[in-house]
Write a protein that holds these residues in place. Structure first.
Motif, mmCIF file in Angstrom:
data_model
loop_
_atom_site.group_PDB
_atom_site.id
_atom_site.type_symbol
_atom_site.label_atom_id
_atom_site.label_comp_id
_atom_site.label_asym_id
_atom_site.label_seq_id
_atom_site.Cartn_x
_atom_site.Cartn_y
_atom_site.Cartn_z
ATOM 1 N N SER A 150 -1.484 -8.728 -7.550
ATOM 2 C CA SER A 150 -0.908 -7.501 -8.111
ATOM 3 C C SER A 150 -1.729 -7.007 -9.300
ATOM 4 O O SER A 150 -1.984 -5.799 -9.430
ATOM 5 C CB SER A 150 0.541 -7.754 -8.524
ATOM 6 O OG SER A 150 1.327 -8.137 -7.405
ATOM 7 N N ARG A 151 -2.136 -7.930 -10.170
ATOM 8 C CA ARG A 151 -2.951 -7.529 -11.319
ATOM 9 C C ARG A 151 -4.303 -6.976 -10.871
ATOM 10 O O ARG A 151 -4.783 -5.965 -11.400
ATOM 11 C CB ARG A 151 -3.144 -8.717 -12.259
ATOM 12 C CG ARG A 151 -1.879 -9.130 -13.021
ATOM 13 C CD ARG A 151 -2.229 -10.089 -14.151
ATOM 14 N NE ARG A 151 -2.863 -11.293 -13.658
ATOM 15 C CZ ARG A 151 -2.215 -12.406 -13.321
ATOM 16 N NH1 ARG A 151 -0.890 -12.430 -13.414
ATOM 17 N NH2 ARG A 151 -2.863 -13.470 -12.890
ATOM 18 N N ASP A 152 -4.919 -7.644 -9.899
ATOM 19 C CA ASP A 152 -6.208 -7.154 -9.396
ATOM 20 C C ASP A 152 -6.060 -5.775 -8.760
ATOM 21 O O ASP A 152 -6.940 -4.913 -8.895
ATOM 22 C CB ASP A 152 -6.779 -8.140 -8.381
ATOM 23 C CG ASP A 152 -7.132 -9.480 -9.014
ATOM 24 O OD1 ASP A 152 -7.253 -9.532 -10.254
ATOM 25 O OD2 ASP A 152 -7.279 -10.472 -8.262
ATOM 26 N N PHE A 153 -4.950 -5.550 -8.077
ATOM 27 C CA PHE A 153 -4.720 -4.261 -7.426
ATOM 28 C C PHE A 153 -4.569 -3.157 -8.468
ATOM 29 O O PHE A 153 -5.129 -2.062 -8.329
ATOM 30 C CB PHE A 153 -3.480 -4.359 -6.541
ATOM 31 C CG PHE A 153 -3.188 -3.120 -5.750
ATOM 32 C CD1 PHE A 153 -4.080 -2.643 -4.813
ATOM 33 C CD2 PHE A 153 -2.003 -2.426 -5.945
ATOM 34 C CE1 PHE A 153 -3.809 -1.494 -4.078
ATOM 35 C CE2 PHE A 153 -1.722 -1.283 -5.220
ATOM 36 C CZ PHE A 153 -2.626 -0.819 -4.276
ATOM 37 N N VAL A 154 -3.810 -3.440 -9.517
ATOM 38 C CA VAL A 154 -3.625 -2.446 -10.574
ATOM 39 C C VAL A 154 -4.948 -2.164 -11.283
ATOM 40 O O VAL A 154 -5.278 -0.998 -11.579
ATOM 41 C CB VAL A 154 -2.550 -2.927 -11.562
ATOM 42 C CG1 VAL A 154 -2.472 -2.000 -12.769
ATOM 43 C CG2 VAL A 154 -1.192 -2.998 -10.878
ATOM 44 N N ASP A 155 -5.721 -3.206 -11.559
ATOM 45 C CA ASP A 155 -7.013 -3.005 -12.214
ATOM 46 C C ASP A 155 -7.956 -2.165 -11.345
ATOM 47 O O ASP A 155 -8.710 -1.328 -11.861
ATOM 48 C CB ASP A 155 -7.657 -4.357 -12.525
ATOM 49 C CG ASP A 155 -6.870 -5.145 -13.563
ATOM 50 O OD1 ASP A 155 -6.089 -4.517 -14.309
ATOM 51 O OD2 ASP A 155 -7.012 -6.382 -13.605
ATOM 52 N N PHE A 156 -7.902 -2.382 -10.050
ATOM 53 C CA PHE A 156 -8.760 -1.595 -9.160
ATOM 54 C C PHE A 156 -8.321 -0.128 -9.130
ATOM 55 O O PHE A 156 -9.157 0.780 -9.147
ATOM 56 C CB PHE A 156 -8.716 -2.183 -7.752
ATOM 57 C CG PHE A 156 -9.392 -1.342 -6.715
ATOM 58 C CD1 PHE A 156 -10.771 -1.324 -6.595
ATOM 59 C CD2 PHE A 156 -8.647 -0.538 -5.862
ATOM 60 C CE1 PHE A 156 -11.403 -0.540 -5.645
ATOM 61 C CE2 PHE A 156 -9.261 0.251 -4.899
ATOM 62 C CZ PHE A 156 -10.651 0.250 -4.792
ATOM 63 N N LEU A 157 -7.010 0.103 -9.098
ATOM 64 C CA LEU A 157 -6.519 1.481 -9.008
ATOM 65 C C LEU A 157 -6.763 2.265 -10.296
ATOM 66 O O LEU A 157 -6.799 3.497 -10.271
ATOM 67 C CB LEU A 157 -5.026 1.484 -8.665
ATOM 68 C CG LEU A 157 -4.662 0.953 -7.272
ATOM 69 C CD1 LEU A 157 -3.158 1.014 -7.064
ATOM 70 C CD2 LEU A 157 -5.378 1.739 -6.177
ATOM 71 N N LYS A 158 -6.916 1.551 -11.396
ATOM 72 C CA LYS A 158 -7.192 2.261 -12.650
ATOM 73 C C LYS A 158 -8.520 3.001 -12.598
ATOM 74 O O LYS A 158 -8.684 4.031 -13.269
ATOM 75 C CB LYS A 158 -7.194 1.264 -13.816
ATOM 76 C CG LYS A 158 -5.804 0.765 -14.195
ATOM 77 C CD LYS A 158 -5.893 -0.207 -15.360
ATOM 78 C CE LYS A 158 -4.497 -0.717 -15.745
ATOM 79 N NZ LYS A 158 -4.574 -1.681 -16.872
ATOM 80 N N THR A 159 -9.434 2.502 -11.793
ATOM 81 C CA THR A 159 -10.733 3.176 -11.675
ATOM 82 C C THR A 159 -10.640 4.460 -10.859
ATOM 83 O O THR A 159 -11.560 5.276 -10.885
ATOM 84 C CB THR A 159 -11.757 2.233 -11.027
ATOM 85 O OG1 THR A 159 -11.295 1.885 -9.703
ATOM 86 C CG2 THR A 159 -11.904 0.964 -11.849
ATOM 87 N N LEU A 160 -9.527 4.645 -10.130
ATOM 88 C CA LEU A 160 -9.355 5.849 -9.309
ATOM 89 C C LEU A 160 -8.591 6.950 -10.028
ATOM 90 O O LEU A 160 -8.481 8.065 -9.498
ATOM 91 C CB LEU A 160 -8.628 5.494 -8.004
ATOM 92 C CG LEU A 160 -9.284 4.415 -7.131
ATOM 93 C CD1 LEU A 160 -8.434 4.160 -5.902
ATOM 94 C CD2 LEU A 160 -10.693 4.829 -6.730
ATOM 95 N N HIS A 161 -7.994 6.613 -11.201
ATOM 96 C CA HIS A 161 -7.251 7.587 -12.013
ATOM 97 C C HIS A 161 -6.047 8.141 -11.245
ATOM 98 O O HIS A 161 -5.213 7.380 -10.790
ATOM 99 C CB HIS A 161 -8.185 8.698 -12.500
ATOM 100 C CG HIS A 161 -9.377 8.183 -13.247
ATOM 101 N ND1 HIS A 161 -9.266 7.570 -14.473
ATOM 102 C CD2 HIS A 161 -10.712 8.164 -12.924
ATOM 103 C CE1 HIS A 161 -10.465 7.195 -14.884
ATOM 104 N NE2 HIS A 161 -11.359 7.540 -13.965
ATOM 105 N N LYS A 162 -5.982 9.429 -11.020
ATOM 106 C CA LYS A 162 -4.797 10.054 -10.435
ATOM 107 C C LYS A 162 -4.501 9.558 -9.018
ATOM 108 O O LYS A 162 -3.361 9.189 -8.718
ATOM 109 C CB LYS A 162 -4.946 11.575 -10.442
ATOM 110 C CG LYS A 162 -3.704 12.293 -9.932
ATOM 111 C CD LYS A 162 -3.882 13.798 -10.028
ATOM 112 C CE LYS A 162 -2.627 14.514 -9.505
ATOM 113 N NZ LYS A 162 -2.758 15.990 -9.587
ATOM 114 N N PRO A 163 -5.457 9.556 -8.095
ATOM 115 C CA PRO A 163 -5.140 9.014 -6.759
ATOM 116 C C PRO A 163 -4.736 7.551 -6.794
ATOM 117 O O PRO A 163 -3.962 7.102 -5.957
ATOM 118 C CB PRO A 163 -6.444 9.215 -5.974
ATOM 119 C CG PRO A 163 -7.497 9.412 -6.990
ATOM 120 C CD PRO A 163 -6.826 10.068 -8.159
ATOM 121 N N GLY A 164 -5.233 6.817 -7.786
ATOM 122 C CA GLY A 164 -4.832 5.419 -7.905
ATOM 123 C C GLY A 164 -3.351 5.284 -8.210
ATOM 124 O O GLY A 164 -2.671 4.412 -7.662
#
Length: 542
Positions: A183-197
């Motif tokens: 879950s933490r890795d998923f959130v960290d990855f989505l932060k790089t996508l900004h709005k679509p994340g």
């Protein structure tokens, strides 16, 4: 011997691995030889046809009910009962449909229906009840692609649960360490996508919450829900990233990892399937085939070469490690690593690149030696919940298709496949005999095999070496036992001879005991008179 090998060779045409529709993608036995794309099209076409037939049946039943109702109304002449009677045909139709239709037709309705734990609401009026019935009717017979967005429906379902004060099972459940890390890795990855994340995270969490409340769905229905979510999210991401398939593929990999890690316990080998029985049957089948060796399968691998032996061990380890992974992509990665080790072993042995005809027999041999745990469950899990694009193309799809072929070959393996006599095959399977044991009527290597035959199979050569050692140890043990028995006999004979000699000496020289006579101490000393005083013995009166 070469002719037997040629007949026993396992050859698979590459066209047999592709989809039966001829689309060029890899097929799968679980999808009747179709790829995931063609299978979904066939499944949706069949379901649409079934829905159309149900709709025609519903209209027919409704017309019959309307005719019956009109005749009743004409007889009774009670116009004031018109609003209530107008609902009668639909209510009777619902009752009939509930009794005669199966779960397959109502999959979409069940998936988006309110949870049984939703807070009770006020009783609906007659108009609201009619509107609700029509909405349920539409949900029953309208194809999913004609309804609203599945993601919007999932979000609406989540909001409904929140309004009803329904506690989320995923929140109340104690998450595992791996789940928290993912879950933490998923959130960290989505932060790089900004709005679509943020949107991806919102939809993923909503989907997990909805799936957590759907415990009564079958494995196929669960797979359909997950694949629909993949397809819908992938289409939205493709629109946002303006056709960048690489970025979409990377995002979908992370979404798959997050979702399937959270849902793993509920969707892997569910109780509604017979996956566990298939696992036990496959495991027992492989155990019964323990006698099959490299020669029987014509595997072009020489395990006496250290590098080849290392690759074989690594391939076995990888295919066993597949069961410890949770994400379908990670399980596929284990299969890919196993296959690459197999290709390396064949290349080292033959000093040339391996062919497909060499790869499949070797993969079958690796599966027989490894006997991977829950093999059928893992294959079904990958088939149901993996991103379909991975199974349709690429090396992952190719290796996974070959693994399915290897398992199917093992399940159907018979005497003809190994060019054996059916009676011998049955005796080997029952454990009454083994081709590795010395048998006069067996065509396989005997106790003293030719050097070429033994050298072609390192395992068989090791078996014969062990048999020679055991035979030598047996003869040495016999010699030791003979020496021990001889020593025991010698000891008994020596004891008897010593006793006999002692008895003879005692008889020849009997023992005589003489008692000494009492005398004065100095009576035997004749020179006492010559001693000077006071050394002269003195006699005192007692």
């Amino acid at each position: 011997m070469s002719q037997r090998k040629e007949r026993r060779g396992i050859h698979v045409d590459q066209s047999e691995l592709h989809c039966n529709k001829g689309c060029g993608y890899y097929g799968n036995a679980a999808w009747q030889g179709l790829c995931s794309k063609c299978w979904r099209e066939e499944y949706q076409r069949a379901r649409q046809k079934q829905i159309q037939e149900d709709w025609a049946l519903a209209e027919k039943l409704q017309r019959e009910e309307e005719v019956a109702y009109a005749s009743i109304q004409g007889a009774q002449s009670q116009p004031q009962a018109q609003p209530q009677a107008s609902l009668a045909p639909f209510s009777k139709f619902e009752e009939k449909k509930t009794n005669e239709k199966t779960r397959k037709v109502t999959t979409v309705k069940k998936f988006f229906s309110p949870s049984s734990r939703t807070a009770p609401k006020k009783a609906p009026t007659v108009g609201e009840e009619k509107l609700t019935g029509l909405r349920d009717w539409r949900g029953m017979f309208t194809p999913p692609w004609e309804m609203g967005s599945p993601t919007e429906a999932l979000v609406a379902r989540l909001r409904e649960n929140q309004e009803g004060k329904t506690p989320s099972p995923s929140i109340s459940r104690q998450s595992s360490i791996e789940t928290d890390r993912v879950s933490r890795d998923f959130v960290d990855f989505l932060k790089t996508l900004h709005k679509p994340g943020r949107e991806v995270h919102k939809q993923s969490r909503a989907f997990i919450e909805i799936m957590a409340n759907k415990k009564d769905l079958s494995a196929d229905e669960l797979s359909e829900c997950v694949q629909d979510f993949y397809q819908n999210l992938s289409d939205r991401l493709m629109t946002h990233f303006k056709g960048s398939s690489e970025r979409v593929e990377r995002v979908m990999d992370e979404v798959e990892k997050y979702i399937m890690t959270r849902l793993y316990k509920s969707v892997f080998c569910p109780e509604t399937t017979d996956d566990e029985e298939k696992d036990l049957a496959t495991q027992n089948r492989i155990r019964a085939l323990h006698w099959v060796d490299i020669q029987m399968l014509c595997v072009p691998v020489d395990e006496e070469i250290p590098e080849v032996s290392d690759n074989v061990v690594k391939a076995i380890t990888d295919v066993i490690e597949m069961d410890s992974k949770r994400v379908p992509r990670d399980k596929l990665a284990c299969i890919t690593r196993c296959s690459k080790h197999i290709f390396s072993a064949i290349k080292i042995t033959k000093s040339e690149p391996a062919s497909a005809d060499d790869f499949l027999p070797t993969l079958i041999y690796i599966v027989l030696k490894a006997n991977p745990p829950r093999l059928q469950s893992n294959i079904q899990y990958i088939t149901r919940f993996c991103n379909p694009s991975r199974l349709m193309t690429g090396e992952d799809g190719y290796y996974f298709t070959n693994l399915c072929c290897a398992v199917a070959f093992i399940e159907k393996l018979d005497a003809q496949s190994l060019n054996l006599d059916p009676e011998d095959f049955e005796r080997y399977m029952s454990g009454q005999a083994s081709p590795r044991r010395p048998e006069a009527d067996s065509g396989w290597p005997q106790v003293d095999p030719p050097s070429g035959s033994a050298a072609s199979s390192p395992a068989l050569s090791q078996v014969y070496q062990n048999l020679d050692l055991l035979s030598g140890l047996g003869s040495r043990q016999d010699r030791v036992l003979e020496g021990v028995q001889s020593l025991q006999r010698d000891l008994i004979t020596w004891q008897e001879s010593v006793e006999r000699e002692v008895q003879e000496i005692l008889e020849k020289y009997p023992l005589e005991i003489r008692l000494p006579t009492p005398s004065a101490i100095d009576s035997d000393n004749v020179e006492n008179d010559r001693l000077p005083p006071p050394l002269t013995p003195q006699v005192f009166a007692g």
